[in-house]
Write a protein that holds these residues in place. Structure first.
Motif, short mmCIF file in Angstrom:
data_model
loop_
_atom_site.label_atom_id
_atom_site.label_comp_id
_atom_site.label_asym_id
_atom_site.label_seq_id
_atom_site.Cartn_x
_atom_site.Cartn_y
_atom_site.Cartn_z
N ARG A 170 0.82 -1.22 0.00
CA ARG A 170 0.00 0.00 0.00
C ARG A 170 0.85 1.27 0.00
O ARG A 170 0.57 2.21 -0.74
CB ARG A 170 -0.93 0.01 1.20
N ALA A 171 1.90 1.31 0.81
CA ALA A 171 2.74 2.51 0.88
C ALA A 171 3.47 2.77 -0.44
O ALA A 171 3.57 3.92 -0.89
CB ALA A 171 3.74 2.37 2.02
N GLU A 172 3.95 1.72 -1.07
CA GLU A 172 4.65 1.87 -2.35
C GLU A 172 3.70 2.36 -3.43
O GLU A 172 4.02 3.29 -4.17
CB GLU A 172 5.26 0.53 -2.78
N LEU A 173 2.53 1.75 -3.51
CA LEU A 173 1.57 2.15 -4.53
C LEU A 173 1.05 3.56 -4.29
O LEU A 173 0.84 4.32 -5.24
CB LEU A 173 0.41 1.16 -4.57
N THR A 174 0.89 3.94 -3.04
CA THR A 174 0.47 5.31 -2.71
C THR A 174 1.50 6.31 -3.19
O THR A 174 1.16 7.34 -3.79
CB THR A 174 0.24 5.46 -1.20
N ARG A 175 2.76 6.01 -2.96
CA ARG A 175 3.85 6.91 -3.40
C ARG A 175 3.87 7.05 -4.92
O ARG A 175 4.02 8.14 -5.46
CB ARG A 175 5.17 6.35 -2.88
N ILE A 176 3.73 5.93 -5.63
CA ILE A 176 3.75 5.95 -7.09
C ILE A 176 2.53 6.67 -7.64
O ILE A 176 2.64 7.50 -8.55
CB ILE A 176 3.85 4.51 -7.64
N LEU A 177 1.35 6.38 -7.10
CA LEU A 177 0.12 7.02 -7.58
C LEU A 177 0.08 8.51 -7.26
O LEU A 177 -0.56 9.28 -7.97
CB LEU A 177 -1.10 6.31 -7.04
N ASP A 178 0.76 8.93 -6.20
CA ASP A 178 0.84 10.35 -5.88
C ASP A 178 1.58 11.10 -7.00
O ASP A 178 1.11 12.13 -7.48
CB ASP A 178 1.56 10.55 -4.55
N ILE A 179 2.71 10.57 -7.42
CA ILE A 179 3.44 11.20 -8.52
C ILE A 179 2.63 11.12 -9.81
O ILE A 179 2.57 12.08 -10.57
CB ILE A 179 4.82 10.55 -8.70
N TYR A 180 2.00 9.98 -10.05
CA TYR A 180 1.18 9.83 -11.25
C TYR A 180 0.06 10.89 -11.27
O TYR A 180 -0.16 11.53 -12.29
CB TYR A 180 0.57 8.43 -11.32
N GLY A 181 -0.61 11.08 -10.17
CA GLY A 181 -1.69 12.06 -10.11
C GLY A 181 -1.22 13.48 -10.37
O GLY A 181 -1.88 14.26 -11.05
N ARG A 182 -0.04 13.81 -9.83
CA ARG A 182 0.49 15.15 -10.07
C ARG A 182 0.93 15.34 -11.52
O ARG A 182 0.78 16.42 -12.08
CB ARG A 182 1.64 15.43 -9.11
N MET A 183 1.44 14.27 -12.15
CA MET A 183 1.81 14.36 -13.57
C MET A 183 0.56 14.47 -14.46
O MET A 183 0.58 15.15 -15.47
CB MET A 183 2.65 13.16 -13.98
N VAL A 184 -0.52 13.81 -14.07
CA VAL A 184 -1.78 13.94 -14.81
C VAL A 184 -2.30 15.37 -14.68
O VAL A 184 -2.74 15.97 -15.66
CB VAL A 184 -2.83 12.93 -14.29
N SER A 205 14.32 7.41 -3.75
CA SER A 205 15.48 7.83 -4.54
C SER A 205 15.31 7.47 -6.01
O SER A 205 15.81 8.19 -6.88
CB SER A 205 16.76 7.21 -3.99
N VAL A 206 14.60 6.40 -6.31
CA VAL A 206 14.37 6.01 -7.70
C VAL A 206 13.36 6.95 -8.36
O VAL A 206 13.46 7.27 -9.55
CB VAL A 206 13.91 4.54 -7.78
N LEU A 207 12.40 7.46 -7.59
CA LEU A 207 11.40 8.37 -8.13
C LEU A 207 11.86 9.82 -8.16
O LEU A 207 11.16 10.67 -8.69
CB LEU A 207 10.11 8.26 -7.31
N ALA A 208 13.04 10.11 -7.64
CA ALA A 208 13.56 11.48 -7.58
C ALA A 208 13.64 12.16 -8.95
O ALA A 208 13.28 13.34 -9.06
CB ALA A 208 14.90 11.51 -6.88
N PRO A 209 14.07 11.50 -10.03
CA PRO A 209 14.09 12.19 -11.33
C PRO A 209 12.69 12.62 -11.79
O PRO A 209 12.56 13.68 -12.42
CB PRO A 209 14.66 11.13 -12.29
N LEU A 210 11.67 11.87 -11.45
CA LEU A 210 10.30 12.27 -11.80
C LEU A 210 9.87 13.47 -10.96
O LEU A 210 9.18 14.36 -11.46
CB LEU A 210 9.34 11.11 -11.60
N GLU A 211 10.27 13.49 -9.70
CA GLU A 211 9.96 14.63 -8.84
C GLU A 211 10.60 15.91 -9.38
O GLU A 211 9.97 16.96 -9.42
CB GLU A 211 10.45 14.37 -7.40
N ARG A 212 11.87 15.81 -9.80
CA ARG A 212 12.56 16.99 -10.34
C ARG A 212 11.89 17.47 -11.62
O ARG A 212 11.74 18.66 -11.85
CB ARG A 212 14.02 16.67 -10.60
#
Length: 113
Positions: A21-35, A99-106
């Motif tokens: 749940r925590a991993e998917l929440t983190r990934i979907l948070d970035i996905y939602g912001r990119m949408v 740390s793997v999602l950091a390039p997407l955050e930037r």
């Protein structure tokens, strides 16, 4: 009375890798912001024996722009998380999802700016 025979359970490695749940929440948070920024429009999740993959698409009919892969077999070596680009090149690999999602955050910060 009849005899109850226990169902044999496979012990050892799981038959399917997934996101918790925590991993998917983190990934979907970035996905939602990119949408919300207008960059992504669709996603797909593949759960397999070797890996769990979250793929984000610009359009539904294309190859995924980014894939976030979880491969627990690589936990002791390079890290079980990988960010894979559209061409299939591994952009970032590590032991921590953040740390793997950091390039997407930037990239997201540059879009909003």
């Amino acid at each position: 009375m009849g005899v109850v025979t226990p169902f044999p359970l496979a012990r050892g490695a799981p038959t399917q890798i997934g996101f918790d749940r925590a991993e998917l929440t983190r990934i979907l948070d970035i996905y939602g912001r990119m949408v919300a920024a207008g960059m992504w429009r669709d996603y797909a999740i593949e759960l397999g024996r070797d890996a769990a993959v979250f793929a984000a698409f610009r359009r539904a009919a294309e190859r995924p722009e980014y894939r976030v892969e979880k491969r627990p077999d690589l936990r002791g070596r390079q890290g079980m998380w990988a960010l894979v680009g559209e061409a299939g090149a591994v952009l970032k690999r590590g032991h921590e999802l953040a740390s793997v999602l950091a390039p997407l955050e930037r990239r997201l910060l540059k879009l909003v700016d």
